[in-house]
Design a protein around this motif. Structure first.
Motif, mmCIF file in Angstrom:
data_model
loop_
_atom_site.group_PDB
_atom_site.id
_atom_site.type_symbol
_atom_site.label_atom_id
_atom_site.label_comp_id
_atom_site.label_asym_id
_atom_site.label_seq_id
_atom_site.Cartn_x
_atom_site.Cartn_y
_atom_site.Cartn_z
ATOM 1 N N VAL A 1 100.576 16.709 -9.739
ATOM 2 C CA VAL A 1 100.121 15.596 -8.455
ATOM 3 C C VAL A 1 101.829 14.680 -8.123
ATOM 4 C CG1 VAL A 1 99.437 13.220 -7.822
ATOM 5 C CG2 VAL A 1 97.869 15.333 -8.835
ATOM 6 N N LYS A 2 102.525 14.408 -8.935
ATOM 7 C CA LYS A 2 104.144 13.597 -8.428
ATOM 8 C C LYS A 2 105.029 14.352 -8.017
ATOM 9 C CE LYS A 2 102.996 10.378 -12.493
ATOM 10 N NZ LYS A 2 102.686 10.063 -13.819
ATOM 11 N N ALA A 3 105.209 15.874 -8.996
ATOM 12 C CA ALA A 3 105.960 16.403 -8.332
ATOM 13 C C ALA A 3 105.955 17.338 -6.600
ATOM 14 C CB ALA A 3 106.357 17.739 -9.184
ATOM 15 N N GLY A 4 104.550 16.709 -6.851
ATOM 16 C CA GLY A 4 104.415 18.219 -5.605
ATOM 17 C C GLY A 4 103.672 16.571 -4.367
ATOM 18 N N GLY A 5 104.367 15.676 -4.275
ATOM 19 C CA GLY A 5 103.798 14.712 -3.692
ATOM 20 C C GLY A 5 102.828 14.114 -3.219
ATOM 21 N N TYR A 6 101.117 14.075 -3.782
ATOM 22 C CA TYR A 6 99.716 14.455 -3.100
ATOM 23 C C TYR A 6 99.094 13.388 -3.463
ATOM 24 C CZ TYR A 6 99.165 19.736 -4.110
ATOM 25 O OH TYR A 6 99.616 20.457 -4.207
ATOM 26 N N ASP A 7 98.931 12.705 -2.231
ATOM 27 C CA ASP A 7 98.238 11.345 -2.000
ATOM 28 C C ASP A 7 97.197 11.188 -2.054
ATOM 29 O OD1 ASP A 7 100.500 9.894 -0.172
ATOM 30 O OD2 ASP A 7 99.903 11.888 1.052
ATOM 31 N N ILE A 8 96.310 12.349 -2.465
ATOM 32 C CA ILE A 8 94.839 12.310 -2.568
ATOM 33 C C ILE A 8 94.909 13.098 -3.673
ATOM 34 C CG2 ILE A 8 93.629 12.419 -0.948
ATOM 35 C CD1 ILE A 8 91.580 10.514 -1.383
ATOM 36 N N VAL A 9 93.361 13.254 -4.817
ATOM 37 C CA VAL A 9 92.725 15.039 -5.145
ATOM 38 C C VAL A 9 91.667 15.031 -6.121
ATOM 39 C CG1 VAL A 9 93.358 16.691 -6.683
ATOM 40 C CG2 VAL A 9 95.573 15.308 -6.455
ATOM 41 N N PHE A 10 90.920 15.208 -5.205
ATOM 42 C CA PHE A 10 89.507 15.852 -5.290
ATOM 43 C C PHE A 10 89.293 16.798 -6.297
ATOM 44 C CE2 PHE A 10 89.524 13.807 -1.445
ATOM 45 C CZ PHE A 10 88.735 13.063 -0.920
ATOM 46 N N ASP A 11 87.946 16.276 -7.179
ATOM 47 C CA ASP A 11 87.416 17.413 -7.676
ATOM 48 C C ASP A 11 86.738 18.229 -7.673
ATOM 49 O OD1 ASP A 11 86.525 18.633 -10.230
ATOM 50 O OD2 ASP A 11 85.629 16.948 -11.468
ATOM 51 N N LYS A 12 86.654 19.493 -6.739
ATOM 52 C CA LYS A 12 85.929 20.485 -5.894
ATOM 53 C C LYS A 12 84.488 20.806 -7.343
ATOM 54 C CE LYS A 12 86.886 25.147 -5.899
ATOM 55 N NZ LYS A 12 87.580 25.983 -5.174
ATOM 56 N N ASN B 1 98.241 15.377 -13.165
ATOM 57 C CA ASN B 1 99.168 13.726 -13.009
ATOM 58 C C ASN B 1 100.864 14.659 -13.181
ATOM 59 O OD1 ASN B 1 96.870 12.684 -13.364
ATOM 60 N ND2 ASN B 1 97.566 11.231 -15.571
ATOM 61 N N ASP B 2 101.183 15.495 -13.126
ATOM 62 C CA ASP B 2 102.815 15.509 -13.764
ATOM 63 C C ASP B 2 102.576 16.530 -12.083
ATOM 64 O OD1 ASP B 2 103.285 15.468 -16.127
ATOM 65 O OD2 ASP B 2 103.516 17.294 -16.945
#
Length: 198
Positions: A147-158, A144-145
């Motif tokens: 994602v917030k720092a990188g400005g991701y809109d969506i993240v998938f677990d491959k 989560n840190d």
């Protein structure tokens, strides 16, 4: 229900990607949660701890089984003694009484062994689930840190799979995967080799 939710999430993601040309770009990230989980030092520590406790429980169980085996040998010996024609009536009565007491003792011990095995299995399973939850909480906090720092809109677990056991992420560019960053961050607090574990 899970399949419907997953399909909805994937359809939404596809629409977001399709809308890319008309709108601002969507930043997508990929994490291999299985690799992150197994590479985290706390996972290895938890496995070592659980395996040690499982070995201790097996040792204790083996001692109890050895006691049951000894009782069964005593019962068999007393049965043979009872069948001896040279044994007096009083001797047979005493041997029969001793055998019946040992049979009762063996039944009690067998029941205790079953209860012990069941209780230990549940205890180890509950402890494993608690440890697993704590580890996942640690991982998700770092994700989560990032994602917030990188400005991701969506993240998938491959590492995830659909109900049909087909990978959810069929393909992703390697530069979208930030699993190694997560692993590095998580393992920064790992104790140095030879130092006392926390």
């Amino acid at each position: 229900m899970r399949k419907l939710i997953l399909s909805t999430v994937l359809a939404t993601a596809a629409m977001c990607v399709a809308a890319n040309s008309a709108n601002a770009q969507i930043k997508v990230g990929i994490v291999d949660m299985n690799t992150v989980f197994t590479s985290y030092y706390k996972t290895k520590d938890a496995e070592t701890k659980i395996n040690g406790q499982r070995a201790d429980a097996k040792k204790e169980l083996d001692q109890r089984l050895e006691g049951l085996k000894k009782l069964m040998e005593d019962i068999n010996k007393l049965n043979k003694d009872i069948e001896k024609p040279e044994l007096s009536k009083d001797g047979k009565e005493k041997a029969t009484k001793d055998r019946d007491e040992k049979i009762t003792e063996a039944r009690d011990l067998d029941r205790q062994i079953g209860e012990f095995r069941q209780a230990k299995e549940k205890q180890l399973q509950d402890q494993f689930l608690r440890m697993r939850k704590d580890i996942i909480d640690d991982i998700m906090a770092v994700v989560n840190d990032k994602v917030k720092a990188g400005g991701y809109d969506i993240v998938f677990d491959k590492s995830g799979a659909s109900m049909g056991q087909i990978p959810i992420v069929l393909y992703s560019r390697s530069d979208l995967d930030f699993s190694n960053d997560i692993i590095t961050t998580l393992n920064k607090t790992a104790p140095k080799p030879g130092s006392a574990a926390n």
